[in-house]
Write a protein that holds these residues in place. Structure first.
Motif, short mmCIF file in Angstrom:
data_model
loop_
_atom_site.label_atom_id
_atom_site.label_comp_id
_atom_site.label_asym_id
_atom_site.label_seq_id
_atom_site.Cartn_x
_atom_site.Cartn_y
_atom_site.Cartn_z
N ASP A 205 -4.73 38.67 63.41
CA ASP A 205 -5.02 39.67 62.38
C ASP A 205 -6.42 39.44 61.82
OD1 ASP A 205 -5.13 41.17 59.95
OD2 ASP A 205 -2.94 41.12 59.80
N VAL A 206 -7.39 40.20 62.32
CA VAL A 206 -8.80 40.01 61.93
C VAL A 206 -9.03 40.22 60.45
CG1 VAL A 206 -9.81 40.52 64.19
CG2 VAL A 206 -9.47 42.37 62.58
N LEU A 207 -8.32 41.16 59.85
CA LEU A 207 -8.53 41.44 58.44
C LEU A 207 -8.05 40.28 57.56
CD1 LEU A 207 -9.39 43.28 56.14
CD2 LEU A 207 -7.22 44.50 56.37
N LEU A 208 -6.85 39.79 57.81
CA LEU A 208 -6.37 38.66 57.02
C LEU A 208 -7.18 37.41 57.28
CD1 LEU A 208 -2.48 39.06 56.94
CD2 LEU A 208 -4.21 39.94 55.36
N HIS A 209 -7.67 37.23 58.50
CA HIS A 209 -8.53 36.07 58.80
C HIS A 209 -9.84 36.17 58.03
CE1 HIS A 209 -6.52 35.21 62.98
NE2 HIS A 209 -5.66 35.18 61.96
N ALA A 210 -10.46 37.34 58.00
CA ALA A 210 -11.73 37.51 57.30
C ALA A 210 -11.55 37.33 55.79
CB ALA A 210 -12.34 38.87 57.62
N ILE A 211 -10.47 37.87 55.23
CA ILE A 211 -10.21 37.71 53.80
C ILE A 211 -9.99 36.23 53.48
CG2 ILE A 211 -8.58 38.17 51.93
CD1 ILE A 211 -8.07 40.94 53.29
N THR A 212 -9.19 35.56 54.30
CA THR A 212 -8.91 34.13 54.08
C THR A 212 -10.20 33.33 54.10
OG1 THR A 212 -6.69 34.34 55.04
CG2 THR A 212 -7.65 32.14 54.98
N GLU B 35 -9.12 33.44 39.72
CA GLU B 35 -8.28 34.55 40.13
C GLU B 35 -9.10 35.47 41.02
OE1 GLU B 35 -7.71 38.11 37.37
OE2 GLU B 35 -7.94 36.43 35.96
N LEU B 36 -8.42 36.12 41.93
CA LEU B 36 -9.06 37.07 42.82
C LEU B 36 -9.33 38.35 42.04
CD1 LEU B 36 -9.91 37.73 45.75
CD2 LEU B 36 -7.55 38.44 46.17
N ILE B 37 -10.58 38.80 42.04
CA ILE B 37 -10.97 39.99 41.29
C ILE B 37 -10.96 41.24 42.17
CG2 ILE B 37 -12.79 41.07 39.89
CD1 ILE B 37 -11.62 38.55 38.58
N ASN B 38 -11.54 41.12 43.37
CA ASN B 38 -11.53 42.28 44.28
C ASN B 38 -11.78 41.87 45.72
OD1 ASN B 38 -14.45 41.96 44.07
ND2 ASN B 38 -14.59 44.02 44.90
N LEU B 39 -11.47 42.80 46.63
CA LEU B 39 -11.72 42.67 48.07
C LEU B 39 -12.51 43.88 48.52
CD1 LEU B 39 -8.09 41.99 49.40
CD2 LEU B 39 -9.87 40.29 49.04
N ASP B 40 -13.49 43.67 49.36
CA ASP B 40 -14.24 44.77 49.97
C ASP B 40 -14.38 44.44 51.45
OD1 ASP B 40 -15.80 46.99 50.47
OD2 ASP B 40 -17.58 46.22 49.46
N THR C 194 -15.88 40.75 51.75
CA THR C 194 -16.37 39.99 50.62
C THR C 194 -15.27 39.93 49.58
OG1 THR C 194 -17.33 41.89 49.48
CG2 THR C 194 -18.77 40.66 50.97
N VAL C 195 -15.25 38.84 48.84
CA VAL C 195 -14.31 38.69 47.74
C VAL C 195 -15.08 38.24 46.51
CG1 VAL C 195 -12.39 38.06 49.24
CG2 VAL C 195 -13.74 36.25 48.18
N LEU C 196 -14.54 38.56 45.36
CA LEU C 196 -15.06 38.09 44.09
C LEU C 196 -13.94 37.33 43.39
CD1 LEU C 196 -17.34 38.01 41.94
CD2 LEU C 196 -16.35 40.12 41.01
#
Length: 162
Positions: free
Chosen positions: A43-50, A95-100, A153-155
């Motif tokens: 899962d490329v999306l979950l890998h990139a977010i992680t 805390e996680l603020i956002n995902l892009d 990217t995550v904030l």
């Protein structure tokens, strides 16, 4: 007025297509004849977010924590990796603020699945839908191998002490 300490992270992942596997994007099984090659579910999306989360925290990356040489992770759902990263966020007081996120693929089209993917990401992360952005872009010939790539990217935020 209290201040907040912010950290950003950037994650990237890519996998080529493989026959005989289901296709998972963001924890959602996509109706498509090919899956993604990978030691886990690919899962490329979950890998990139992680990786973005781990990077924001200054932690080891996903390959170090969940090595493809470790049989425990063979075929594993990538939600496990994301849950571990989110636990580390909590342990450090953030805390996680956002995902892009940007998914790069000619096929399948991402638009028909955006709502379902955002819903699953909201469920996994606890973020409201308006703090999750998923965009689909085509390769436009930038690589020869067909598959899916993802950048994220995550904030993260944490109230400053004192």
């Amino acid at each position: 007025m209290s201040s907040v300490h912010f950290r950003t992270g950037l994650g990237f992942d890519s996998h080529e297509f493989e026959k005989g596997k289901p296709l998972y994007i963001g924890g959602v099984c996509i109706d498509f004849p090919l899956g993604l090659k990978g030691h886990s579910d690919g899962d490329v999306l979950l890998h990139a977010i992680t990786d973005a989360i781990l990077g924001a925290l200054g932690e080891p990356d996903i390959g170090e924590l969940f090595s493809d040489r470790d049989e425990r992770w063979k075929g594993a759902p990538s939600e496990l990796f994301l849950r571990e990263a989110l636990e580390r966020v909590r342990e450090k007081g953030y805390e996680l603020i956002n995902l892009d996120c940007v998914l790069i693929a000619d096929k399948p089209k991402i638009a028909p699945y955006k709502g379902k993917i955002k819903g699953k990401l909201s469920e996994l992360t606890g973020l409201p839908l308006e703090r999750i952005s998923i965009k689909g872009k085509r390769r436009e010939g930038f690589c020869e191998v067909e598959g899916i790539a993802c950048m994220c990217t995550v904030l993260l935020g944490k109230p400053d002490e004192g």
